[in-house]
Design an enzyme around this catalytic site. Structure first.
Site, PDB file in Angstrom:
ATOM      1  N   PRO A  88       0.848  -1.198   0.000  1.00 43.29           N
ATOM      2  CA  PRO A  88       0.000   0.000   0.000  1.00 43.29           C
ATOM      3  C   PRO A  88       0.886   1.252   0.000  1.00 43.29           C
ATOM      4  CG  PRO A  88      -0.022  -1.065   2.173  1.00 43.29           C
ATOM      5  CD  PRO A  88       0.797  -1.941   1.274  1.00 43.29           C
ATOM      6  N   LEU A  93       5.300   1.332   4.850  1.00 43.23           N
ATOM      7  CA  LEU A  93       6.029   0.088   4.548  1.00 43.23           C
ATOM      8  C   LEU A  93       7.113   0.303   3.488  1.00 43.23           C
ATOM      9  CD1 LEU A  93       3.039  -2.451   4.552  1.00 43.23           C
ATOM     10  CD2 LEU A  93       4.554  -1.796   6.436  1.00 43.23           C
ATOM     11  N   GLY A  94       7.415   1.556   3.216  1.00 44.70           N
ATOM     12  CA  GLY A  94       8.519   1.850   2.296  1.00 44.70           C
ATOM     13  C   GLY A  94       8.174   1.617   0.842  1.00 44.70           C
ATOM     14  N   ALA A  97      10.266   3.820  -1.723  1.00 46.39           N
ATOM     15  CA  ALA A  97      11.664   3.365  -1.824  1.00 46.39           C
ATOM     16  C   ALA A  97      11.739   2.042  -2.581  1.00 46.39           C
ATOM     17  CB  ALA A  97      12.264   3.210  -0.429  1.00 46.39           C
ATOM     18  N   ASP A 139      14.754   3.617   4.412  1.00 45.77           N
ATOM     19  CA  ASP A 139      13.797   2.906   3.552  1.00 45.77           C
ATOM     20  C   ASP A 139      14.491   2.318   2.324  1.00 45.77           C
ATOM     21  OD1 ASP A 139      12.029   3.884   5.381  1.00 45.77           O
ATOM     22  OD2 ASP A 139      10.608   4.683   3.932  1.00 45.77           O
TER      23      ASP A 139
HETATM   24  C1  MEV Z   1       9.717   6.463   7.120  1.00 43.73           C
HETATM   25  O1  MEV Z   1       9.560   5.115   6.712  1.00 43.73           O
HETATM   26  C2  MEV Z   1      10.693   6.544   8.246  1.00 43.73           C
HETATM   27  C3  MEV Z   1      10.956   7.946   8.764  1.00 43.73           C
HETATM   28  O2  MEV Z   1      11.852   7.811   9.877  1.00 43.73           O
HETATM   29  C4  MEV Z   1      11.549   8.849   7.704  1.00 43.73           C
HETATM   30  C5  MEV Z   1      12.983   8.479   7.329  1.00 43.73           C
HETATM   31  O3  MEV Z   1      13.661   7.801   8.086  1.00 43.73           O
HETATM   32  O4  MEV Z   1      13.439   8.959   6.274  1.00 43.73           O
HETATM   33  C6  MEV Z   1       9.677   8.592   9.292  1.00 43.73           C
END
Ligand code: MEV
Length: 298
Positions: A88, A93-94, A97, A139
């Site tokens: 999603p 959940l990245g 990336a 990510d």
């Molecule tokens: C996002 O998945 C994680 C955060 O810490 C942003 C980042 O680390 O770039 C919120």
């Protein structure tokens, strides 16, 4: 076929942007992509039925990100890339990336270029920077490399030796959020009330350090307690929603060892740590139709 996996941050999101450590795991769900020379540069994203042409000036971030990635290849033919997204979007959940890593991996394959997964993760930072101005790099690195890992901005990823497999159940709150906005909100709080926010980050770092020990020792009960505490500290930074809190409570009441939001917050996903494989299935039912089990070993 290129692949970028999704990730679950176990502990340490947000503080990781400011140089503190975090622990994350790679999951098997992610993005698969294939690239081939074509008539023009084009990125197709399934199941969203999107066709993206690269454009560094476009409003659409995917067009800018695709342009940024293509720019990293000196000589190449026009490329058509087909990506299938299993995660999603805007859910912690990245997903973005994982698209970047899969696209780069697919283009490398089409051009016969080979590089390590670590180098692939680094290259995908150009993609991530388009989506949020100040990514920590966790990510894209986890998407490329996976496993159970300790991450600190600017340092190489360190694999952790998990003594026991982790049975995670990931639930989606049904609301997407913008990582960029959530990261900006924490930065504003840091500017306005540095003492409080630094103390929170220090507290999270202590939890991350103890979680490393718990993972290495296979102490899932301690790990679960640390997850709950991290969720509370993230709540104090106004990153949790009523729905995420309710899902975490429901998971704990149903036998989870711990539960917390994961990723940027403000919506998105939470996860629960199940004591055993069979109990993970039961927790999945509690966490709704979109929930899934992610098994993670060292
Ligand atoms: C996002 O998945 C994680 C955060 O810490 C942003 C980042 O680390 O770039 C919120």
């Amino acid at each position: 076929m290129g692949f970028g996996r999704g990730k679950v941050i176990l502990l340490g999101e947000h503080s990781v942007v400011h140089g503190y450590p975090a622990i994350a795991v790679g999951i098997e769900r992610g993005v698969h992509a294939q690239a081939a020379p074509g008539n023009r540069d084009l990125l197709r994203l399934d199941p969203w039925a999107l066709e993206i042409e690269p454009d560094p000036e476009a409003d659409e971030p995917l067009a800018r990100a695709f342009a940024a990635v293509l720019d990293t290849y000196a000589e190449r033919p026009p490329l058509e890339v087909d990506a299938r997204v299993e995660l999603p979007a805007g859910a912690g959940l990245g997903c973005s990336a994982a698209i970047g890593v899969a696209v780069l991996d697919a283009i490398d394959g089409a051009l016969g270029r080979s590089r390590s997964r670590e180098e692939l993760g680094e290259a995908a930072l150009a993609w991530e920077e388009v989506f949020h101005g100040n990514p920590s790099g966790i990510d894209n690195t986890m998407s490329a490399v996976g496993g159970v890992a300790w991450f600190r901005r600017g340092e190489p990823l360190r694999a952790l030796d998990a003594n026991k497999p982790l049975h995670l159940v990931v639930g989606f709150s049904g609301v997407s959020s913008s990582t960029k906005e959530m990261v900006s909100s924490v930065r504003r709080q840091l500017e306005q009330d540095e003492n409080r926010v630094r103390q929170t980050f220090d507290g999270i770092e202590t939890l991350v350090r103890n979680a490393k020990l718990a993972i290495e020792a296979g102490d899932l009960i301690a790990l679960g307690q640390l997850l709950d505490l991290n969720h509370t500290l993230l709540s104090s930074l106004m990153l949790c929603t009523t729905k995420l809190d309710a899902m975490c409570q429901a998971a704990r009441a149903a036998g989870a060892l711990g539960a917390k939001m994961t990723g940027a917050g403000g919506g998105g996903c939470m996860f629960a740590l199940a004591p055993k494989r069979e109990e993970a299935e039961r927790l999945r039912e509690v966490l709704g139709d979109d929930a899934f089990v992610a098994e993670v070993s060292a």
